[in-house]
Design a protein around this motif. Structure first.
Motif, mmCIF file in Angstrom:
data_model
loop_
_atom_site.group_PDB
_atom_site.id
_atom_site.type_symbol
_atom_site.label_atom_id
_atom_site.label_comp_id
_atom_site.label_asym_id
_atom_site.label_seq_id
_atom_site.Cartn_x
_atom_site.Cartn_y
_atom_site.Cartn_z
ATOM 1 N N LYS A 1 -68.744 -96.937 43.856
ATOM 2 C CA LYS A 1 -67.310 -96.946 43.526
ATOM 3 C C LYS A 1 -66.608 -95.638 43.855
ATOM 4 O O LYS A 1 -65.382 -95.580 43.907
ATOM 5 C CB LYS A 1 -67.130 -97.234 42.028
ATOM 6 C CG LYS A 1 -67.157 -98.703 41.720
ATOM 7 C CD LYS A 1 -67.247 -99.013 40.248
ATOM 8 C CE LYS A 1 -66.227 -98.365 39.359
ATOM 9 N NZ LYS A 1 -66.400 -98.764 37.946
ATOM 10 N N TYR A 2 -67.380 -94.580 44.040
ATOM 11 C CA TYR A 2 -66.761 -93.263 44.184
ATOM 12 C C TYR A 2 -67.235 -92.537 45.432
ATOM 13 O O TYR A 2 -68.311 -92.813 45.946
ATOM 14 C CB TYR A 2 -67.088 -92.400 42.960
ATOM 15 C CG TYR A 2 -66.694 -93.027 41.663
ATOM 16 C CD1 TYR A 2 -65.362 -93.102 41.289
ATOM 17 C CD2 TYR A 2 -67.662 -93.560 40.814
ATOM 18 C CE1 TYR A 2 -64.997 -93.694 40.100
ATOM 19 C CE2 TYR A 2 -67.301 -94.155 39.612
ATOM 20 C CZ TYR A 2 -65.968 -94.217 39.271
ATOM 21 O OH TYR A 2 -65.605 -94.806 38.094
ATOM 22 N N ASN A 3 -66.414 -91.584 45.855
ATOM 23 C CA ASN A 3 -66.827 -90.632 46.887
ATOM 24 C C ASN A 3 -67.091 -89.312 46.180
ATOM 25 O O ASN A 3 -66.182 -88.746 45.586
ATOM 26 C CB ASN A 3 -65.713 -90.466 47.926
ATOM 27 C CG ASN A 3 -65.518 -91.737 48.740
ATOM 28 O OD1 ASN A 3 -66.470 -92.439 49.043
ATOM 29 N ND2 ASN A 3 -64.280 -92.019 49.094
HETATM 30 C C1 LIG Z 1 -64.088 -93.146 49.966
HETATM 31 O O1 LIG Z 1 -63.954 -92.767 51.325
HETATM 32 C C2 LIG Z 1 -63.705 -93.850 52.205
HETATM 33 C C3 LIG Z 1 -63.731 -93.343 53.636
HETATM 34 O O2 LIG Z 1 -63.158 -92.085 53.737
HETATM 35 C C4 LIG Z 1 -62.380 -94.499 51.817
HETATM 36 O O3 LIG Z 1 -62.103 -95.573 52.674
HETATM 37 C C5 LIG Z 1 -62.451 -94.976 50.381
HETATM 38 O O4 LIG Z 1 -61.204 -95.487 49.977
HETATM 39 C C6 LIG Z 1 -62.835 -93.854 49.460
HETATM 40 N N1 LIG Z 1 -63.079 -94.377 48.124
HETATM 41 C C7 LIG Z 1 -62.601 -93.796 47.019
HETATM 42 C C8 LIG Z 1 -62.928 -94.467 45.723
HETATM 43 O O5 LIG Z 1 -61.948 -92.758 47.048
#
Ligand SMILES: *[C@@H]1O[C@H](CO)[C@@H](O)[C@H](O)[C@H]1NC(C)=O
Ligand SMILES: *[C@@H]1O[C@H](CO)[C@@H](O)[C@H](O)[C@H]1NC(C)=O
Ligand SMILES: *[C@@H]1O[C@H](CO)[C@@H](O)[C@H](O)[C@H]1NC(C)=O
Ligand SMILES: [Cu+2]
Length: 171
Positions: free
Chosen positions: A49-51
């Motif tokens: 769910k997270y980056n």
């Molecule tokens: C995480 O990174 C991806 C690619 O950069 C992006 O598409 C996605 O929305 C991001 N997810 C969050 C939860 O920030």
């Protein structure tokens, strides 16, 4: 006089705001979202769910003794056999793990059966896209910034800018 004071206060506020935006980016993630490192949660789903970014903190909350947190290699994550490949062990029941490197992290619970049962996940931690606070300045930090567009030099040039601004305030 009054306007000088305002200008001065404004400078300080601008600097603080700049500093906060630039450096204070770390987030805390409670593993499992409902605040529990426990059985019955799909941590694979959770982890996707997270980056995650260098400097972020994972918080594992659980009843001490029922679970634990082993940071392991990918191999050990897959085998759930902790006789090797263990990098760090936490077992306080309220463990804060700071993600210090841009690399993959693997975590398991080493209580019998829990790892195979789903208490395990891996995440990819990426370098922050904004400048990081340097831990210790070295002479190298005073070198001219790298050409724009080369992300590697950005942290350093922000840091130099900060120092220059600080000197400006002190002067
Ligand atoms: C995480 O990174 C991806 C690619 O950069 C992006 O598409 C996605 O929305 C991001 N997810 C969050 C939860 O920030
Ligand atoms: C775990 O690995 C060790 C050494 O690689 C091995 O001796 C042991 O039998 C393994 N344990 C299990 C439960 O497979
Ligand atoms: C992350 O940044 C550090 C220091 O700026 C650098 O040494 C490292 O190679 C970077 N890692 C990745 C995966 O980009
Ligand atoms: Cu467990």
């Amino acid at each position: 006089m009054a306007s000088n004071t305002f200008a001065f206060l404004f400078s300080i506020l601008s600097f603080l705001s700049f500093f906060t935006k630039t450096y204070v980016q770390a987030r805390e993630y409670s593993v499992g979202d409902n605040g529990r490192w426990d059985q019955g949660v799909n941590y694979l789903t959770w982890s996707q769910k997270y980056n995650f970014t260098v400097g972020d903190v994972l918080v594992f909350i659980y009843v001490k003794g029922q679970h634990n947190v082993y940071q392991v290699t990918e191999e050990t994550y897959r085998s759930c056999n902790s006789s090797s490949g263990v990098k760090a062990i936490h077992d306080s029941g309220n463990d804060r793990v700071t993600l210090t490197e841009a690399t993959q992290y693997w975590f398991i619970c080493d209580t019998k059966g829990h790892c195979k049962g789903g208490m395990r996940f891996g995440i990819i931690v990426e370098n922050s896209t904004v400048a990081k606070m340097p831990s210790a300045p070295s002479p190298d930090d005073f070198m001219p910034p790298a050409p724009a567009g080369n992300g590697a030099g950005r942290g350093r040039s922000w840091w130099v800018l900060g120092v220059l601004f600080g000197l400006f305030l002190v002067a």
